[in-house]
Design a protein around this motif. Structure first.
Motif, mmCIF file in Angstrom:
data_model
loop_
_atom_site.group_PDB
_atom_site.id
_atom_site.type_symbol
_atom_site.label_atom_id
_atom_site.label_comp_id
_atom_site.label_asym_id
_atom_site.label_seq_id
_atom_site.Cartn_x
_atom_site.Cartn_y
_atom_site.Cartn_z
ATOM 1 N N GLY A 150 0.806 -1.210 0.000
ATOM 2 C CA GLY A 150 0.000 0.000 0.000
ATOM 3 C C GLY A 150 0.843 1.266 0.000
ATOM 4 O O GLY A 150 0.438 2.293 -0.554
ATOM 5 N N ARG A 151 2.025 1.189 0.612
ATOM 6 C CA ARG A 151 2.948 2.330 0.631
ATOM 7 C C ARG A 151 3.847 2.363 -0.596
ATOM 8 O O ARG A 151 4.672 3.242 -0.742
ATOM 9 C CB ARG A 151 3.807 2.284 1.896
ATOM 10 C CG ARG A 151 3.042 2.528 3.183
ATOM 11 C CD ARG A 151 3.978 2.704 4.370
ATOM 12 N NE ARG A 151 4.840 1.561 4.586
ATOM 13 C CZ ARG A 151 4.668 0.618 5.514
ATOM 14 N NH1 ARG A 151 3.631 0.689 6.320
ATOM 15 N NH2 ARG A 151 5.508 -0.373 5.640
ATOM 16 N N GLY A 152 3.719 1.358 -1.456
ATOM 17 C CA GLY A 152 4.539 1.307 -2.662
ATOM 18 C C GLY A 152 5.938 0.765 -2.435
ATOM 19 O O GLY A 152 6.804 0.886 -3.298
ATOM 20 N N GLU A 153 6.172 0.148 -1.297
ATOM 21 C CA GLU A 153 7.493 -0.395 -0.984
ATOM 22 C C GLU A 153 7.755 -1.723 -1.676
ATOM 23 O O GLU A 153 8.907 -2.101 -1.880
ATOM 24 C CB GLU A 153 7.654 -0.558 0.524
ATOM 25 C CG GLU A 153 7.620 0.766 1.273
ATOM 26 C CD GLU A 153 7.640 0.582 2.775
ATOM 27 O OE1 GLU A 153 7.775 -0.565 3.250
ATOM 28 O OE2 GLU A 153 7.511 1.597 3.476
ATOM 29 N N ILE A 154 6.701 -2.439 -2.006
ATOM 30 C CA ILE A 154 6.855 -3.703 -2.736
ATOM 31 C C ILE A 154 5.815 -3.733 -3.836
ATOM 32 O O ILE A 154 4.840 -2.993 -3.809
ATOM 33 C CB ILE A 154 6.711 -4.940 -1.815
ATOM 34 C CG1 ILE A 154 5.335 -4.964 -1.138
ATOM 35 C CG2 ILE A 154 7.819 -5.004 -0.800
ATOM 36 C CD1 ILE A 154 5.071 -6.230 -0.333
ATOM 37 N N GLY A 155 6.017 -4.559 -4.791
ATOM 38 C CA GLY A 155 5.090 -4.668 -5.912
ATOM 39 C C GLY A 155 5.843 -4.476 -7.215
ATOM 40 O O GLY A 155 7.067 -4.475 -7.255
ATOM 41 N N ARG A 156 5.099 -4.245 -8.282
ATOM 42 C CA ARG A 156 5.708 -4.087 -9.598
ATOM 43 C C ARG A 156 5.343 -2.730 -10.163
ATOM 44 O O ARG A 156 4.255 -2.220 -9.954
ATOM 45 C CB ARG A 156 5.202 -5.149 -10.565
ATOM 46 C CG ARG A 156 5.679 -6.519 -10.231
ATOM 47 C CD ARG A 156 5.307 -7.537 -11.263
ATOM 48 N NE ARG A 156 4.241 -7.124 -12.173
ATOM 49 C CZ ARG A 156 3.681 -7.918 -13.039
ATOM 50 N NH1 ARG A 156 4.071 -9.162 -13.119
ATOM 51 N NH2 ARG A 156 2.729 -7.495 -13.852
ATOM 52 N N ILE A 157 6.261 -2.203 -10.890
ATOM 53 C CA ILE A 157 6.001 -0.985 -11.666
ATOM 54 C C ILE A 157 6.269 -1.350 -13.113
ATOM 55 O O ILE A 157 7.309 -1.920 -13.441
ATOM 56 C CB ILE A 157 6.941 0.172 -11.254
ATOM 57 C CG1 ILE A 157 6.672 0.572 -9.813
ATOM 58 C CG2 ILE A 157 6.785 1.347 -12.191
ATOM 59 C CD1 ILE A 157 7.586 1.658 -9.305
ATOM 60 N N GLU A 158 5.316 -1.049 -13.952
ATOM 61 C CA GLU A 158 5.494 -1.322 -15.387
ATOM 62 C C GLU A 158 5.594 -0.002 -16.106
ATOM 63 O O GLU A 158 4.786 0.900 -15.922
ATOM 64 C CB GLU A 158 4.313 -2.152 -15.904
ATOM 65 C CG GLU A 158 4.278 -3.535 -15.289
ATOM 66 C CD GLU A 158 3.190 -4.410 -15.882
ATOM 67 O OE1 GLU A 158 2.772 -4.160 -17.010
ATOM 68 O OE2 GLU A 158 2.784 -5.341 -15.186
ATOM 69 N N ILE A 159 6.607 0.100 -16.940
ATOM 70 C CA ILE A 159 6.830 1.317 -17.726
ATOM 71 C C ILE A 159 6.756 0.930 -19.197
ATOM 72 O O ILE A 159 7.413 0.001 -19.645
ATOM 73 C CB ILE A 159 8.205 1.946 -17.415
ATOM 74 C CG1 ILE A 159 8.263 2.319 -15.921
ATOM 75 C CG2 ILE A 159 8.467 3.133 -18.315
ATOM 76 C CD1 ILE A 159 9.603 2.793 -15.463
ATOM 77 N N GLY A 160 5.940 1.669 -19.920
ATOM 78 C CA GLY A 160 5.832 1.411 -21.355
ATOM 79 C C GLY A 160 6.658 2.435 -22.135
ATOM 80 O O GLY A 160 6.811 3.573 -21.729
ATOM 81 N N TYR A 161 7.190 2.018 -23.242
ATOM 82 C CA TYR A 161 8.001 2.909 -24.077
ATOM 83 C C TYR A 161 7.696 2.628 -25.537
ATOM 84 O O TYR A 161 7.666 1.486 -25.978
ATOM 85 C CB TYR A 161 9.494 2.646 -23.807
ATOM 86 C CG TYR A 161 10.418 3.404 -24.719
ATOM 87 C CD1 TYR A 161 10.659 4.758 -24.515
ATOM 88 C CD2 TYR A 161 11.040 2.760 -25.790
ATOM 89 C CE1 TYR A 161 11.504 5.450 -25.366
ATOM 90 C CE2 TYR A 161 11.876 3.441 -26.635
ATOM 91 C CZ TYR A 161 12.104 4.792 -26.434
ATOM 92 O OH TYR A 161 12.954 5.488 -27.257
ATOM 93 N N ILE A 162 7.413 3.675 -26.243
ATOM 94 C CA ILE A 162 7.171 3.548 -27.666
ATOM 95 C C ILE A 162 8.219 4.398 -28.375
ATOM 96 O O ILE A 162 8.309 5.602 -28.160
ATOM 97 C CB ILE A 162 5.757 4.033 -28.045
ATOM 98 C CG1 ILE A 162 4.707 3.190 -27.312
ATOM 99 C CG2 ILE A 162 5.552 3.971 -29.554
ATOM 100 C CD1 ILE A 162 3.301 3.673 -27.490
ATOM 101 N N ALA A 163 9.036 3.786 -29.182
ATOM 102 C CA ALA A 163 10.145 4.479 -29.822
ATOM 103 C C ALA A 163 9.670 5.587 -30.737
ATOM 104 O O ALA A 163 10.289 6.663 -30.817
ATOM 105 C CB ALA A 163 11.008 3.482 -30.601
ATOM 106 N N SER A 164 8.568 5.418 -31.428
ATOM 107 C CA SER A 164 8.099 6.438 -32.376
ATOM 108 C C SER A 164 7.585 7.684 -31.670
ATOM 109 O O SER A 164 7.507 8.758 -32.246
ATOM 110 C CB SER A 164 7.022 5.875 -33.299
ATOM 111 O OG SER A 164 5.902 5.482 -32.510
ATOM 112 N N ALA A 165 7.212 7.572 -30.404
ATOM 113 C CA ALA A 165 6.700 8.731 -29.636
ATOM 114 C C ALA A 165 7.843 9.649 -29.232
ATOM 115 O O ALA A 165 7.631 10.815 -28.967
ATOM 116 C CB ALA A 165 5.928 8.274 -28.431
#
Length: 102
Positions: free
Chosen positions: A86-101
């Protein structure tokens, strides 16, 4: 069976005294006795050998104590994990990247 049952049982098993265990839990001795009787009824086994002067664990009580302690420890770990997530200390973060952007 609820966690309160495990907490009540462990308090009595560790103190081997209903009044001290009840004080530690912040409940009355009759309420604690009722909780222990409910556990014994649910399990259909005696967990404590009681006399007017002493309380001791039966062999079933000794086995149940080990498992009750594990259960309470696991519940504490689950609570801690949920708080940390809940505090963001554990878990996953997903980051998306689009080269054309870019």
């Amino acid at each position: 069976m609820e966690l309160r049952h495990f907490r009540c049982f462990v308090a009595v098993a560790e103190t081997l005294h209903f009044a001290r265990a009840a004080e530690q839990l912040g409940i009355s001795p009759p309420a604690l006795t009722k909780q222990i009787q409910e556990i014994e009824r649910l399990l259909d086994v005696r967990l404590f050998q009681r006399t007017k002067r002493s309380v001791s664990l039966t062999s079933a009580g000794e086995v149940f104590l080990e498992e009750a302690l594990r259960t309470l420890q696991q519940a504490a770990r689950a609570e801690d994990a949920a708080r940390r997530a809940g505090r963001g200390e554990i878990g996953r973060i997903e980051i998306g990247y689009i080269a054309s952007a870019a």
